[in-house]
Design a protein around this motif. Structure first.
Motif, PDB file in Angstrom:
ATOM      1  N   LEU B  32      33.949 -43.573  31.938  1.00 41.38           N
ATOM      2  CA  LEU B  32      34.488 -44.717  31.226  1.00 41.38           C
ATOM      3  C   LEU B  32      34.259 -44.523  29.737  1.00 41.38           C
ATOM      4  O   LEU B  32      33.199 -44.032  29.325  1.00 41.38           O
ATOM      5  N   GLN B  33      35.266 -44.865  28.959  1.00 35.56           N
ATOM      6  CA  GLN B  33      35.172 -44.725  27.521  1.00 35.56           C
ATOM      7  C   GLN B  33      35.328 -46.087  26.856  1.00 35.56           C
ATOM      8  O   GLN B  33      36.006 -46.961  27.375  1.00 35.56           O
ATOM      9  N   TRP B  34      34.719 -46.214  25.692  1.00 39.87           N
ATOM     10  CA  TRP B  34      34.910 -47.389  24.847  1.00 39.87           C
ATOM     11  C   TRP B  34      35.532 -46.938  23.531  1.00 39.87           C
ATOM     12  O   TRP B  34      35.065 -45.961  22.913  1.00 39.87           O
ATOM     13  N   TYR B  35      36.575 -47.652  23.127  1.00 38.81           N
ATOM     14  CA  TYR B  35      37.257 -47.392  21.867  1.00 38.81           C
ATOM     15  C   TYR B  35      37.202 -48.648  21.002  1.00 38.81           C
ATOM     16  O   TYR B  35      37.162 -49.770  21.507  1.00 38.81           O
ATOM     17  N   ARG B  36      37.258 -48.442  19.675  1.00 40.93           N
ATOM     18  CA  ARG B  36      37.432 -49.556  18.749  1.00 40.93           C
ATOM     19  C   ARG B  36      38.723 -49.328  17.965  1.00 40.93           C
ATOM     20  O   ARG B  36      38.981 -48.203  17.508  1.00 40.93           O
ATOM     21  N   GLN B  37      39.474 -50.396  17.816  1.00 38.79           N
ATOM     22  CA  GLN B  37      40.742 -50.317  17.103  1.00 38.79           C
ATOM     23  C   GLN B  37      40.751 -51.335  15.973  1.00 38.79           C
ATOM     24  O   GLN B  37      40.480 -52.523  16.193  1.00 38.79           O
ATOM     25  N   GLY B  52      26.469 -43.163  36.826  1.00 36.97           N
ATOM     26  CA  GLY B  52      26.116 -44.527  37.179  1.00 36.97           C
ATOM     27  C   GLY B  52      24.750 -44.897  36.642  1.00 36.97           C
ATOM     28  O   GLY B  52      23.800 -44.135  36.804  1.00 36.97           O
ATOM     29  N   GLY B  53      24.653 -46.054  35.962  1.00 33.42           N
ATOM     30  CA  GLY B  53      23.393 -46.490  35.384  1.00 33.42           C
ATOM     31  C   GLY B  53      23.120 -45.942  33.999  1.00 33.42           C
ATOM     32  O   GLY B  53      22.126 -46.316  33.368  1.00 33.42           O
ATOM     33  N   GLU B  54      23.985 -45.094  33.510  1.00 28.65           N
ATOM     34  CA  GLU B  54      23.773 -44.450  32.210  1.00 28.65           C
ATOM     35  C   GLU B  54      23.792 -45.475  31.082  1.00 28.65           C
ATOM     36  O   GLU B  54      24.588 -46.404  31.084  1.00 28.65           O
ATOM     37  N   VAL B  55      22.885 -45.290  30.129  1.00 26.45           N
ATOM     38  CA  VAL B  55      22.828 -46.116  28.922  1.00 26.45           C
ATOM     39  C   VAL B  55      22.925 -45.191  27.720  1.00 26.45           C
ATOM     40  O   VAL B  55      22.202 -44.198  27.636  1.00 26.45           O
ATOM     41  N   LEU B  61      24.858 -50.396  18.657  1.00 26.97           N
ATOM     42  CA  LEU B  61      25.695 -50.591  19.838  1.00 26.97           C
ATOM     43  C   LEU B  61      25.034 -49.917  21.048  1.00 26.97           C
ATOM     44  O   LEU B  61      24.606 -48.762  20.956  1.00 26.97           O
ATOM     45  N   THR B  62      24.943 -50.641  22.150  1.00 24.46           N
ATOM     46  CA  THR B  62      24.379 -50.108  23.382  1.00 24.46           C
ATOM     47  C   THR B  62      25.418 -50.225  24.480  1.00 24.46           C
ATOM     48  O   THR B  62      25.944 -51.320  24.725  1.00 24.46           O
ATOM     49  N   PHE B  63      25.703 -49.117  25.137  1.00 22.34           N
ATOM     50  CA  PHE B  63      26.710 -49.053  26.190  1.00 22.34           C
ATOM     51  C   PHE B  63      26.011 -48.761  27.516  1.00 22.34           C
ATOM     52  O   PHE B  63      25.111 -47.938  27.585  1.00 22.34           O
ATOM     53  N   SER B  73      29.277 -52.369  30.097  1.00 23.84           N
ATOM     54  CA  SER B  73      29.061 -53.395  29.077  1.00 23.84           C
ATOM     55  C   SER B  73      28.784 -52.742  27.739  1.00 23.84           C
ATOM     56  O   SER B  73      28.310 -51.605  27.663  1.00 23.84           O
ATOM     57  N   LEU B  74      29.105 -53.497  26.707  1.00 24.40           N
ATOM     58  CA  LEU B  74      28.841 -53.089  25.327  1.00 24.40           C
ATOM     59  C   LEU B  74      28.056 -54.214  24.681  1.00 24.40           C
ATOM     60  O   LEU B  74      28.525 -55.358  24.634  1.00 24.40           O
TER      61      LEU B  74
END
Lengths: 113, 111
Positions: B32-37, B52-55, B61-63, B73-74
């Motif tokens: 899973l990726q998080w992007y900011r636009q 799974g469970g990775e932080v 910012l904490t993912f 979650s972010l």
């Protein structure tokens, strides 16, 4: 350091007109993608390409055609524009579809009247 | 129906506050990726999580990737006006070339 370049940035069309959106990348990426972004719907994949000379359909391909004649270019065509195709179109590219980032252009804002 | 649901859709907070954005699905993702636009620009990758469970942490910012790899979650600590933007999560399923994007969370941090 261009990355992914989209042209044009803005365009207004009348219903039934045709046009081509151009995407060019200078990172030697194999994979390229076309998305449309509409309010409240995130990015939806239109078509994508896994290499020069190949294309495949994404989530919302109807009304669009694409071509990848050169590795660095990915063209998106609208043969007969419809108001429902009013959107912001983004092109992206990546080395590999796995966990590599997709690099996006700045978008083309297209209005169909 | 969206395969990836993000919540909240909109968030307006004061500078210095903390916030959490959620990305949920009933499907399992291999990554899973998080992007900011930002307005007038394309999305830019912030982070990729694969286990799974990775932080992962990126400054304030904490993912987190859920244990079952169905959600993420972010969390932003002490938000700043520069954090303003549209945050998009995007998941990839096994053996797929494609990313599936959530509908996004629009964040406004007021000075």
């Amino acid at each position: 350091n261009a990355g992914v370049t989209q042209t044009p940035k803005f365009r207004v069309l009348k219903t039934g007109q045709s046009m081509t959106l151009l995407c060019a990348q200078d990172m030697n990426h194999e994979y390229m993608y076309w998305y449309r972004q509409d309010p409240g719907m995130g990015l939806r994949l239109i078509h994508y390409s896994v290499g020069e000379g190949t294309t495949a359909k994404g989530e919302v391909p109807d009304g669009y055609n694409v071509s990848r004649l050169k590795k660095q270019n990915f063209l998106l065509g609208l043969e007969s524009a419809a108001p429902s195709q009013t959107s912001v179109y983004f092109c992206a590219s990546s080395y590999w579809p796995g966990n590599q980032p997709q690099h996006f252009g700045d978008g083309t804002r297209l209005s169909i009247l | 129906t969206q395969l990836l649901e993000q919540s909240p859709q909109f968030l307006s907070i004061q500078e210095g506050e903390n916030l959490t954005v959620y990305c949920n699905s009933s499907s399992v993702f291999s990554s899973l990726q998080w992007y900011r636009q930002e307005p007038g620009e394309g999305p830019v990758l912030l982070v990729t999580v694969v286990t799974g469970g990775e932080v992962k942490k990126l400054k304030r910012l904490t993912f987190q990737f859920g244990d079952a790899r169905k959600d993420s979650s972010l969390h932003i600590t002490a938000a700043q006006p520069g954090d303003t933007g549209l945050y998009l999560c995007a998941g990839r399923m096994d053996s797929s070339y494609k990313l599936i994007f959530g509908s996004g969370t629009r964040l406004l941090v007021r000075p």
